[in-house]
Write an enzyme that holds these catalytic residues in place. Structure first.
Site, PDB file in Angstrom:
ATOM      1  N   GLY A   8       2.582  14.232  -4.543  1.00 41.11           N
ATOM      2  CA  GLY A   8       1.502  13.651  -3.726  1.00 41.11           C
ATOM      3  C   GLY A   8       1.514  14.215  -2.317  1.00 41.11           C
ATOM      4  N   GLY A  11      -1.542  13.936   0.030  1.00 43.08           N
ATOM      5  CA  GLY A  11      -2.071  12.595   0.288  1.00 43.08           C
ATOM      6  C   GLY A  11      -1.830  12.145   1.719  1.00 43.08           C
ATOM      7  N   GLN A  12      -2.196  10.891   1.985  1.00 40.66           N
ATOM      8  CA  GLN A  12      -2.136  10.378   3.364  1.00 40.66           C
ATOM      9  C   GLN A  12      -0.717  10.481   3.933  1.00 40.66           C
ATOM     10  OE1 GLN A  12      -2.508   6.153   3.934  1.00 40.66           O
ATOM     11  NE2 GLN A  12      -3.075   6.344   6.081  1.00 40.66           N
ATOM     12  N   ARG A  36      -4.508  17.837  -8.152  1.00 44.82           N
ATOM     13  CA  ARG A  36      -5.853  18.420  -8.168  1.00 44.82           C
ATOM     14  C   ARG A  36      -6.265  19.031  -6.832  1.00 44.82           C
ATOM     15  NH1 ARG A  36      -7.812  13.600 -10.951  1.00 44.82           N
ATOM     16  NH2 ARG A  36      -6.788  13.834 -12.934  1.00 44.82           N
ATOM     17  N   ASP A  53       2.133  17.578 -11.312  1.00 43.80           N
ATOM     18  CA  ASP A  53       1.426  16.359 -11.732  1.00 43.80           C
ATOM     19  C   ASP A  53       2.461  15.424 -12.372  1.00 43.80           C
ATOM     20  OD1 ASP A  53       0.026  14.437 -13.105  1.00 43.80           O
ATOM     21  OD2 ASP A  53      -1.179  15.848 -14.297  1.00 43.80           O
ATOM     22  N   TYR A 142      -2.688  -2.666  -9.326  1.00 42.69           N
ATOM     23  CA  TYR A 142      -1.819  -1.976  -8.371  1.00 42.69           C
ATOM     24  C   TYR A 142      -0.503  -2.738  -8.225  1.00 42.69           C
ATOM     25  CZ  TYR A 142      -0.515   0.145  -3.852  1.00 42.69           C
ATOM     26  OH  TYR A 142       0.125   0.788  -2.830  1.00 42.69           O
ATOM     27  N   LYS A 146       3.335  -1.777  -9.095  1.00 38.16           N
ATOM     28  CA  LYS A 146       4.322  -1.687  -8.010  1.00 38.16           C
ATOM     29  C   LYS A 146       5.549  -2.551  -8.315  1.00 38.16           C
ATOM     30  CE  LYS A 146       2.708   1.458  -5.489  1.00 38.16           C
ATOM     31  NZ  LYS A 146       3.465   2.688  -5.274  1.00 38.16           N
ATOM     32  N   ILE A 172      -0.899   1.722   6.045  1.00 42.61           N
ATOM     33  CA  ILE A 172      -0.451   2.817   6.911  1.00 42.61           C
ATOM     34  C   ILE A 172      -1.653   3.408   7.646  1.00 42.61           C
ATOM     35  CG2 ILE A 172       0.746   5.042   7.025  1.00 42.61           C
ATOM     36  CD1 ILE A 172       2.539   2.774   6.049  1.00 42.61           C
TER      37      ILE A 172
HETATM   38  N1  SER Z   1      -2.466   0.638   1.624  1.00 47.51           N
HETATM   39  C1  SER Z   1      -2.301   0.226   0.270  1.00 47.51           C
HETATM   40  C2  SER Z   1      -3.572  -0.219  -0.318  1.00 47.51           C
HETATM   41  O1  SER Z   1      -4.354  -0.789   0.413  1.00 47.51           O
HETATM   42  C3  SER Z   1      -1.312  -0.884   0.169  1.00 47.51           C
HETATM   43  O2  SER Z   1      -0.117  -0.412  -0.286  1.00 47.51           O
HETATM   44  O3  SER Z   1      -3.770  -0.074  -1.469  1.00 47.51           O
END
Ligand code: SER
Length: 317
Positions: A8, A11-12, A36, A53, A142, A146, A172
């Site tokens: 990743g 990613g951010q 990707r 991946d 999600y 987690k 974040i």
């Molecule tokens: N920033 C994430 C989200 O909003 C939380 O872990 O999905």
């Protein structure tokens, strides 16, 4: 010297963590794992990158073997709002992908950093000063992935001795790469819109308090935990970490100290509001402080000043 793979990596968090790790451990020792989206700019030019991946175990294993990887920062994941829209994809990436990474770590003796999230908590969790060990039972896909991920990481440590470590990240906030489909994304968007339009329409209600953290502290948390003395860790995974508990009004107020005419209004997205309402208002992160010395540098106003400064420059270009 460590040999690191970041999944990743575009990613951010990944895009900034990869660059920090390259600075710390040497450019050639940190492989940017991509899927990707192709890396660009510094990320692409400063060191190796490879297709990695996480849902493709062979691909991950090949990279680990080729570069003799001993540490994996496994950041590839589907965030909360996307996971509600595409639960099958979230399961595949967040669970099957993690399983592949842990299996490869077991086989090749790698340490693994795996982020969990405030999303691992649910509506029955105590919402204020949320303890390290408490009721979780999230009601989002999600969150389900987690919590399972936290448990899987604990299991691989206890059963196989894999050096797994991780934190529960709050929202974040960053100025390099946009987050992709999270519930806390408003706290990033608000700064871009403040600079571009001096107004922001927020998808969460005023009074929705959530834990947040500025990117430099998020990176520090990952690196400090991975460098921590393992003998001091009573927990290994899923450490609560936070820098601030804020709602949209507080963020707007902080922005107004720099842009007095800034206005916020609301157009609530019921899906993301429900997700946010099921998450803590503020977590107790004292276990992280006690076990590996966690502390943050940026509170809301310090972060706002830096975000507005960096983004003003960036958006001028
Ligand atoms: N920033 C994430 C989200 O909003 C939380 O872990 O999905």
């Amino acid at each position: 010297m460590k040999k690191i793979l970041v999944t990743g990596s575009v990613g951010q968090i990944g895009s900034e963590l990869t660059m920090l790790l390259r600075k710390m451990y040497g450019n050639d020792n940190v492989v940017a794992g991509i899927n990707r989206t192709q890396p660009t700019g510094q990320l692409k030019e400063s060191g190796p990158y490879e297709k990695a991946d996480c849902t493709n175990a062979q691909q991950i294993a090949a990279v680990v073997k080729k570069y003799k990887i001993d540490t994996i920062y496994h950041l590839a994941a589907i965030l909360s709002a996307v996971a509600e829209a595409k639960p099958g994809l979230a399961w595949n990436v967040n669970i099957n992908g993690l399983y592949n990474v842990l299996e490869i770590a077991r086989e090749h003796n790698c340490s693994v950093f795996v982020p969990s999230s405030i999303g691992a908590f649910g509506p029955n969790t105590p919402q204020d000063n949320t303890p390290q060990d408490t009721i979780q039972r999230p009601n989002t896909m999600y969150g389900v992935t987690k919590v399972a991920g936290e448990l899987l990481c604990d299991y691989y440590y206890k059963k196989f001795g894999v050096d797994t470590r991780g934190v529960r990240y709050p929202g974040i906030i960053s100025n390099e790469t946009l987050p992709g489909g999270g519930t806390t994304d408003y706290a990033v968007d608000i700064y871009y819109e403040a600079i571009k339009n001096k107004r922001y329409t927020c998808f969460l209600k005023p009074g929705t308090f959530l834990d947040m953290m500025y990117m430099p502290d998020a990176l520090k948390a990952a690196v400090d935990l991975m460098e921590a003395d393992p003998n001091k860790l009573k927990h290994r995974n899923a450490f609560n970490v936070t820098s601030m508990s804020v709602d949209p009004e507080m963020m707007a107020e902080s922005i107004r100290k720099h842009i007095p005419e800034f206005e916020i209004d609301y157009d609530v997205d019921p899906v993301r509001q429900e997700i946010a309402d099921s998450w803590p208002n503020n977590m107790d992160d004292s276990a992280a402080t006690e076990e590996w010395g966690w502390s943050y540098e940026y509170d809301l106003d310090k972060m706002t000043a830096d975000m507005l400064k960096v983004l003003s420059e960036k958006l001028k270009k």
